[in-house]
Design an enzyme around this catalytic site. Structure first.
Site, mmCIF file in Angstrom:
data_model
loop_
_atom_site.group_PDB
_atom_site.id
_atom_site.type_symbol
_atom_site.label_atom_id
_atom_site.label_comp_id
_atom_site.label_asym_id
_atom_site.label_seq_id
_atom_site.Cartn_x
_atom_site.Cartn_y
_atom_site.Cartn_z
ATOM 1 N N CYS A 31 21.344 -1.070 8.919
ATOM 2 C CA CYS A 31 22.121 0.164 8.859
ATOM 3 C C CYS A 31 21.596 1.278 9.751
ATOM 4 O O CYS A 31 20.443 1.266 10.170
ATOM 5 C CB CYS A 31 22.115 0.716 7.436
ATOM 6 S SG CYS A 31 22.790 -0.407 6.241
ATOM 7 N N GLY A 45 24.304 -1.496 13.259
ATOM 8 C CA GLY A 45 25.216 -2.147 12.321
ATOM 9 C C GLY A 45 26.632 -2.099 12.849
ATOM 10 O O GLY A 45 27.125 -1.019 13.174
ATOM 11 N N GLY A 101 17.805 0.340 4.791
ATOM 12 C CA GLY A 101 16.649 -0.360 4.227
ATOM 13 C C GLY A 101 17.089 -1.272 3.105
ATOM 14 O O GLY A 101 18.278 -1.346 2.781
#
Ligand code: SF4
Length: 473
Positions: free
Chosen positions: A9, A37, A113
């Protein structure tokens, strides 16, 4: 289609002291973070406490047409997210920002994460009646904060109280009706930085390259274990009891981040050049030309060429326009798939002894196809050099490194065996002892996928994966 690694991300947030076209600012920021992403994206705008949002599958340029941005309208704050799903899977409810309406107000959360205790957290919330809509870790973070918010005097206090319960990697931006709260896990696995525009807007982003797209100047990184609050009174910092253990993901420097980003004071480009220089020192071979596999192999190839004195050349041209709508090839067409993405430059490699620098080898199948491209273009010898050590272990912190049994370095008994598998004349990796040199040994890094030693206990993470599988059945 390719056995490469993906980052999960990228996050971006902006706080203006006035009403402005914040949706457009986030759009530009996310555009710069698209490499982190490409599966889905979203933006939430706060306009005088009212949230409007748009989330969908697709690239930023596909989802946010001019019309969609106009619908989001102006406001004084906004957050955005680009996502590539790994754990949590591809599920519309996992697309961020995650917007929650709780008893004390609205909040929108974006997260980069993976947690190692998400399943445990989720189970405990569910046992007390909570209902989850998606399968991402982010929902567990949101619930943890909302739970603490019930008895806290402010959102930042709720975040501070929640942080000790959230284990793993999280670089987050949380937006309420009045403020942005940015926070980063005590190890700081994933990057997060702050910038400011000339007219006083604060910007928070996964990488510094995104700050420049909205005219913001880099101020500093959000520290590992730090909470930063941005509201009408400006910016203030809360140092949490979680401490600052600092174990930045070394693979951010080798592969994930954009080379024009600076993370913790170290330029990603510099780190990659250094990796190439170290490779030349530890894994020298006589050759006529050094080439890099685009994109992240290019800087390391330049470093190798500089250190070895062997000329640098352009060995591949990459087709940059393969988007989500690209029709996935079937098994029989896979060989061609690499050719659609990469073309060898015959002019550079024909009749030559070539050193080809790439950032990693995962299963080895893509590397084998790329080596074959060079041979078909007439390369006399192909010596593969990898700007990271062999991948031997999984990652639990937000990247989709394959399971251990699929990693070629774990399956083969020697580097020579891997070289044979990928069809190279020789193969060399960056020694694991050199990883700290990429960041001038200025701080600690996570090297878990190379060493199997992780900065946090990952024993709960396996349970999480099983839990996710169960949900998807
Ligand atoms: S395990 Fe590897 S990819 Fe994952 S955070 Fe650590 S260094 Fe980065």
């Amino acid at each position: 289609m390719f056995d490469t690694i993906h980052e999960e991300c990228g996050v971006f947030g902006i706080f203006e002291n006035k009403t402005a076209n914040v949706a457009a600012s986030v759009y530009f920021g996310l555009y710069a973070l698209q490499h982190r992403g490409q599966e889905s994206c979203g933006i939430t705008v706060c306009d005088d406490g009212v949230f409007r949002h748009k989330r969908a599958d697709g690239l930023v340029s596909e989802v946010f047409t001019r019309e969609e941005l106009d619908k989001l309208g102006s406001g004084n704050m906004a957050v955005g997210h680009v996502r590539y799903s790994t754990t949590g899977g591809h599920n519309h409810n996992n697309i961020q920002p995650l917007v929650i309406r709780h008893i004390k107000g609205n909040m929108a959360l974006v997260h980069n994460g993976n947690l190692v205790n998400a399943a445990e957290l989720r189970r405990s919330f569910e046992m007390s009646g909570a209902i989850f809509h998606g399968t991402s870790d982010t929902e567990a973070i949101a619930y943890s904060i909302v739970r603490e918010r019930l008895t806290s005097s402010s959102t930042e206090q709720a975040v501070e109280r929640a942080m000790p319960f959230i284990k793993g990697a999280y670089s987050c931006i949380l937006m309420t009706a009045t403020k942005l709260v940015a926070f980063r896990d005590p190890d700081g696995f994933r990057p997060l930085c702050i910038g400011k525009t000339h007219d006083g807007a604060y910007v928070v982003a996964s990488e510094s390259c995104a700050l420049e797209t909205v005219g913001a100047e880099f101020i500093r990184d959000v520290e590992a274990g730090e909470i930063v609050v941005i509201d009408k009174d400006g910016l203030r910092s809360i140092t949490t009891n979680c401490g600052n253990k600092k174990h930045i993901c070394i693979f951010e420097y080798i592969y994930f981040a954009r080379p024009d980003s600076v993370i913790e004071g170290i330029s990603v480009h510099h780190a990659r050049l250094k990796a190439g220089e170290l490779l030349a020192k530890h894994s020298h071979v006589d050759a006529d030309i050094v080439i890099g596999v685009p994109d992240s192999g290019l800087d390391a190839a330049l470093g190798y060429a500089n250190a070895s004195g062997i000329p640098y050349g352009i060995g591949f041209i990459k087709n940059k326009y393969i988007g989500r709508s690209f029709i996935q090839p079937d098994q029989n067409q896979r060989e061609n798939a690499v050719k659609i993405k990469l073309n060898a430059v015959r002019e550079s490699v024909e009749g030559k002894r070539v050193i080809m620098i790439d950032d990693s080898i995962v299963r080895g199948t893509t590397s084998a196809r790329i080596v074959r491209l060079l041979r078909e273009a007439g390369a006399k010898e192909v010596h593969v050099r990898i700007s990271s050590p062999p991948f031997l272990h999984s990652c639990y912190f937000g990247t989709d490194i394959d399971s251990e049994e699929n990693l070629i370095a774990g399956k083969c008994n020697s580097t020579e065996e891997i070289a044979e598998y990928i069809g190279a004349d020789s193969l060399g990796y960056l020694p694991v002892e050199c990883l700290g040199d990429l960041v001038d040994n200025r701080f600690g890094c996570c090297k878990g996928c190379f060493t199997g030693e992780y900065p946090v206990d990952t024993s709960g993470a396996g349970y999480k994966n099983k839990f996710d599988e169960k949900i998807h059945k």
